[in-house]
Design an enzyme around this catalytic site. Sequence first.
Site, PDB file in Angstrom:
ATOM      1  N   GLU A 124      18.981 -26.817  19.538  1.00  0.00           N
ATOM      2  CA  GLU A 124      19.217 -26.416  18.008  1.00  0.00           C
ATOM      3  C   GLU A 124      19.018 -24.933  18.057  1.00  0.00           C
ATOM      4  O   GLU A 124      18.077 -24.584  18.622  1.00  0.00           O
ATOM      5  CB  GLU A 124      17.807 -27.416  17.370  1.00  0.00           C
ATOM      6  CG  GLU A 124      17.967 -26.939  15.791  1.00  0.00           C
ATOM      7  CD  GLU A 124      17.058 -27.595  15.073  1.00  0.00           C
ATOM      8  OE1 GLU A 124      16.148 -28.244  15.636  1.00  0.00           O
ATOM      9  OE2 GLU A 124      16.998 -27.675  13.649  1.00  0.00           O
ATOM     10  N   GLY A 264       7.718 -22.851  18.319  1.00  0.00           N
ATOM     11  CA  GLY A 264       6.547 -23.794  18.494  1.00  0.00           C
ATOM     12  C   GLY A 264       6.962 -24.960  19.448  1.00  0.00           C
ATOM     13  O   GLY A 264       6.243 -25.294  20.356  1.00  0.00           O
ATOM     14  N   GLU A 267      11.988 -31.162  18.189  1.00  0.00           N
ATOM     15  CA  GLU A 267      11.873 -32.606  17.864  1.00  0.00           C
ATOM     16  C   GLU A 267      12.932 -33.581  18.915  1.00  0.00           C
ATOM     17  O   GLU A 267      13.218 -34.747  18.358  1.00  0.00           O
ATOM     18  CB  GLU A 267      11.774 -32.796  16.603  1.00  0.00           C
ATOM     19  CG  GLU A 267      13.272 -32.619  15.918  1.00  0.00           C
ATOM     20  CD  GLU A 267      13.428 -31.375  15.367  1.00  0.00           C
ATOM     21  OE1 GLU A 267      12.717 -30.543  15.640  1.00  0.00           O
ATOM     22  OE2 GLU A 267      14.170 -31.061  14.603  1.00  0.00           O
ATOM     23  N   ASN A 268      13.427 -33.179  19.907  1.00  0.00           N
ATOM     24  CA  ASN A 268      14.447 -33.769  20.666  1.00  0.00           C
ATOM     25  C   ASN A 268      14.078 -35.182  20.530  1.00  0.00           C
ATOM     26  O   ASN A 268      12.884 -35.780  21.010  1.00  0.00           O
ATOM     27  CB  ASN A 268      14.579 -33.459  22.015  1.00  0.00           C
ATOM     28  CG  ASN A 268      14.686 -31.908  22.284  1.00  0.00           C
ATOM     29  OD1 ASN A 268      15.533 -31.383  21.487  1.00  0.00           O
ATOM     30  ND2 ASN A 268      13.956 -31.265  22.852  1.00  0.00           N
ATOM     31  N   HIS A 300       4.138 -32.508  13.274  1.00  0.00           N
ATOM     32  CA  HIS A 300       5.308 -32.320  12.613  1.00  0.00           C
ATOM     33  C   HIS A 300       6.727 -32.680  13.628  1.00  0.00           C
ATOM     34  O   HIS A 300       7.412 -33.487  12.907  1.00  0.00           O
ATOM     35  CB  HIS A 300       5.457 -30.701  12.652  1.00  0.00           C
ATOM     36  CG  HIS A 300       6.630 -30.184  12.227  1.00  0.00           C
ATOM     37  ND1 HIS A 300       6.769 -29.888  10.912  1.00  0.00           N
ATOM     38  CD2 HIS A 300       7.806 -29.852  12.715  1.00  0.00           C
ATOM     39  CE1 HIS A 300       8.195 -29.079  10.878  1.00  0.00           C
ATOM     40  NE2 HIS A 300       8.820 -29.454  11.844  1.00  0.00           N
ATOM     41  N   GLU A 301       6.697 -32.620  14.784  1.00  0.00           N
ATOM     42  CA  GLU A 301       7.682 -33.024  15.651  1.00  0.00           C
ATOM     43  C   GLU A 301       7.604 -34.506  15.768  1.00  0.00           C
ATOM     44  O   GLU A 301       8.770 -35.105  15.731  1.00  0.00           O
ATOM     45  CB  GLU A 301       7.328 -32.563  16.965  1.00  0.00           C
ATOM     46  CG  GLU A 301       7.353 -31.005  17.252  1.00  0.00           C
ATOM     47  CD  GLU A 301       8.353 -30.070  16.636  1.00  0.00           C
ATOM     48  OE1 GLU A 301       9.462 -30.652  16.298  1.00  0.00           O
ATOM     49  OE2 GLU A 301       7.743 -29.084  16.140  1.00  0.00           O
ATOM     50  N   HIS A 304       9.383 -35.755  12.688  1.00  0.00           N
ATOM     51  CA  HIS A 304      10.757 -35.555  12.622  1.00  0.00           C
ATOM     52  C   HIS A 304      11.487 -36.654  12.938  1.00  0.00           C
ATOM     53  O   HIS A 304      12.713 -36.944  12.613  1.00  0.00           O
ATOM     54  CB  HIS A 304      11.164 -34.377  13.462  1.00  0.00           C
ATOM     55  CG  HIS A 304      11.428 -33.120  12.948  1.00  0.00           C
ATOM     56  ND1 HIS A 304      12.008 -32.730  11.681  1.00  0.00           N
ATOM     57  CD2 HIS A 304      10.858 -31.937  13.255  1.00  0.00           C
ATOM     58  CE1 HIS A 304      11.939 -31.669  11.129  1.00  0.00           C
ATOM     59  NE2 HIS A 304      11.272 -30.821  12.339  1.00  0.00           N
ATOM     60  N   GLU A 323      13.461 -29.651   7.613  1.00  0.00           N
ATOM     61  CA  GLU A 323      12.492 -28.922   7.770  1.00  0.00           C
ATOM     62  C   GLU A 323      11.546 -28.828   6.684  1.00  0.00           C
ATOM     63  O   GLU A 323      10.220 -28.900   7.026  1.00  0.00           O
ATOM     64  CB  GLU A 323      12.666 -27.473   8.196  1.00  0.00           C
ATOM     65  CG  GLU A 323      13.708 -27.493   9.619  1.00  0.00           C
ATOM     66  CD  GLU A 323      12.801 -28.216  10.616  1.00  0.00           C
ATOM     67  OE1 GLU A 323      11.576 -28.465  10.584  1.00  0.00           O
ATOM     68  OE2 GLU A 323      13.389 -28.393  11.609  1.00  0.00           O
TER      69      GLU A 323
HETATM   70  N1  B3K Z   1      13.539 -28.016  14.800  1.00  0.00           N
HETATM   71  C1  B3K Z   1      12.774 -26.834  15.588  1.00  0.00           C
HETATM   72  C2  B3K Z   1      13.292 -25.583  15.422  1.00  0.00           C
HETATM   73  C3  B3K Z   1      14.417 -25.018  16.093  1.00  0.00           C
HETATM   74  C4  B3K Z   1      14.757 -23.718  16.066  1.00  0.00           C
HETATM   75  C5  B3K Z   1      16.003 -23.086  16.512  1.00  0.00           C
HETATM   76  N2  B3K Z   1      16.178 -21.797  16.334  1.00  0.00           N
HETATM   77  C6  B3K Z   1      11.317 -27.058  15.623  1.00  0.00           C
HETATM   78  C7  B3K Z   1      10.800 -27.865  14.372  1.00  0.00           C
HETATM   79  O1  B3K Z   1      11.105 -27.233  13.340  1.00  0.00           O
HETATM   80  O2  B3K Z   1      10.253 -28.732  14.281  1.00  0.00           O
HETATM   81 ZN    ZN Z   2      10.667 -28.849  12.153  1.00  0.00          ZN
END
Ligand code: B3K
Ligand code: ZN
Length: 860
Positions: A124, A264, A267-268, A300-301, A304, A323
């Site tokens: 991402e 940080g 969330e794969n 948070h992750e 997601h 987000e």
């Molecule tokens: N979705 C990722 C952030 C990706 C940033 C790419 N530059 C983390 C998060 O917001 O959970």
């Molecule tokens: Zn996020």
Amino acid sequence: MSSNSARSSRRLADYRQPDFLIPEMDLTFELAAEATRVTALMQLRQQTEGVPLVLDGQQLNLQSIAINGAELNPEDYQLTDDQLIIAKVPATFTLQITTEINPAANTALEGLYLANNVFCTQCEAEGFRRIMFYPDRPDVLTVYTTHIIADQSQHPYLLSNGNQIATEKLADGRTRVSWHDPFAKPCYLFALVAGNFDCISDSFRTQSGRDVSLQLFVDPGQRDKGHFAMAALKRAMRWDETRYKLEYDLDVYMVVAVDFFNMGAMENKGLNVFNSKYVLADDSSATDKDYFNIESIIGHEYFHNWTGNRVTCRDWFQLSLKEGLTVFRDQEFSADMASATLNRIDAVKLIRTAQFAEDAGPMAHPIRPEQVLEMNNFYTVTVYDKGAEVIRMLQTLLGKPGFQRGLACYLQRHDGQAVTCDDFVSAMEDANDTDLSQFRLWYSQAGTPAVTLRQHYDAEHTTLQLEVSQQHVATAGQPEKQALLIPLQLQLLSSDGRVDQQHLITLSKPTEQFTFTDVQSDPVVVWENFSAPVKLQQDYQLSQLLLIAEKASNGFARWDAMQVFWSNLIREHTLQPEAPLELPDALINVMRHWLQQPLPDKALTAELLTLPDFDTLAEQYLHIPVDAILSGLTKIKQQLVARLEQDLVNCYQLTGTTPYQYSEEAVGRRALRNRCLSYLALKPDSTEQLEQHYHQSDNMTDTLAAMAAAQDAGLPLIDTFAADFANKWQDNVLVMDKYFSLLASNPESEVFTSLTKLSTHPLFSWKNPNRVRALFGAFSMRNPKQFHRADGRGYRCLAEVVAKMDTINPQVAARLITPLLAWQRFNDQRRDHMLAELKLLATKANLSNDLYEKITKSLL
Ligand code: B3K
Ligand code: ZN
């Protein structure tokens, strides 16, 4: 990337559906540090007749390409810097592509990179195109089967999304591990990690009785530091079931902590990758804030998985769809885990500093931006945190049950799809049978509205009339604004501080009158919980502010009243910096009372006793009076110490310590005691107390509090502390980041010597974003005095770092440059110095898109 033609932005208005779908893909990685081979076998289906196949791809070494098994010749396709174009393709076909990439050379940490002997991906927003030629956009959803071939003695764990389906020893001694993820996903959620780890295993039984295997991977030897994160994960999983009836869907959930990471966490699907800073913790090395952050980011992750993964974004302009919503969800989770009031205060501080600053600067954008050059530049406090405020307003307007119904409708309606913010609002409307057309403007309109509230009390008829109006200022590229729908949660307090009435009013016009009846006396009108991301302006007298701060039942409102008081005082000081700055007796009495009898919520007491920081105050001015704000803060602190010394001493002693524990009560106690300490350090004879505090501390929060207090008070003692600390923690690089940050916040000019010295420290590395942020991020964000030096030395220092970082890691460079973009907010020589640095940076050859976009917008 230097040619201007490559610098054209994309627009939301130009969105078109994908021309090809790729329902399935089989990916094989043959891992090698400098030459990893990636082979993709994709099934393609044409959606738009007669169009060429255009795949994204950057920095890829194309090895071979075949359609339905037949190898293509170079004249059958066209290869540019960032695309592979095949003019003629059948309606359905298989496409096989092999690329070669160099993970060891990848210091941008985007795509597949090798760092610290761990292969790791970050896709991402648009990193997958650095792995394989592919339609790198979130609305192409594919079922992935991934094979990883590597030497397992080097990389014992070979991980990817979904479930592991096979392991095979190959004839050449390498191992092939295969994974299958049954959920179709966009390529930004693809992940691969290969390395040597300690694995913490656990399990979670879902509400419906399924057992999910949980695995957390950390660097060898760090196992003991992973248990808190694992426990936090289980709390998050339970919370999402209880609050939203959302259950995890795969059989395994993996979290890997890595040392080199741009943000940080990520969330794969089924395989979260985390910056080790947000996983590793134990009682001696982690601060209270670290523990808080770990729980919140783990949450948070995890959240997601539904809001982002099961339902994803149609295009990147919709980023706030996942987000903003997921930040809102993690905030609600944190509020339920500990103090809701403190969580709200922290969230509002962020909005009032970084987000208001973004709205007032050249990068201002709505939570759904309309034009983007480098997507990574839009992972912003606006998209994330203002986005979360917009979701919170929906909950306020619809009520919690209504919001829950809306969310359930959204997830059920769009499960497995890539959708838009409009789809989300429509689900909220449909589930609540309401019309949110005006509310939708929050998605398209940038800027911070100012709301003015005037009250007129009619004693004869016991009515209160509120005249409320909204004002908007033009933001970059958006000169015209419309009236927004603004929910205001208000309390009417009687003169003894009781809540007389509570109202939710929704302002929808530029100016509106609201009338309340049966109001027995002219009330103090209190804004609860920052119910909208606006600047609310009310004319309060000191006595009213103190009444709120002392008596209001809403903790947030109490804190907010103190913030308003301090801001007013600083404003007076900035208008007449030479005039004596006298703190009123009534204020001292209230503060004394808190010190003598802290509230049950000690963390709130600490907040009530804390002055707003430089950034919060700065945001209240069109042109930032740096010196006056700083001198005002210093004068106030000196007076507070002089007038409350004995009470601070008593409160410090009474608050006491017990062996470290991360609990709401203990966190509050430490916050209060350390607040007292930071004031007491300003007394002439504070050395002994600071030494005692430092040496008796059994935890990082107290240790750093002693160090920061000594440094801020300008005491030579900080050198002794720093030497002792560095000696003790030299083997723990995450703790040494705290040391870097602390020394970078030194308000004295020696900081420049420290910065130079620390940037050659054996533990420092320009390639590790945590190190660079710890040192130079802290300098530019937490050292207003030296960063904003009138002679421009602070800006020079940052600009040099930005230029250097742009060649190593553009994402990090583009984050670091943020404070320099705000030159228009200064009207003294600072403005010229900042401008000069920006102009110099603009002339650099091969500027990344990340920096180019920010600098050109700022210089427009
Ligand atoms: N979705 C990722 C952030 C990706 C940033 C790419 N530059 C983390 C998060 O917001 O959970
Ligand atoms: Zn996020």
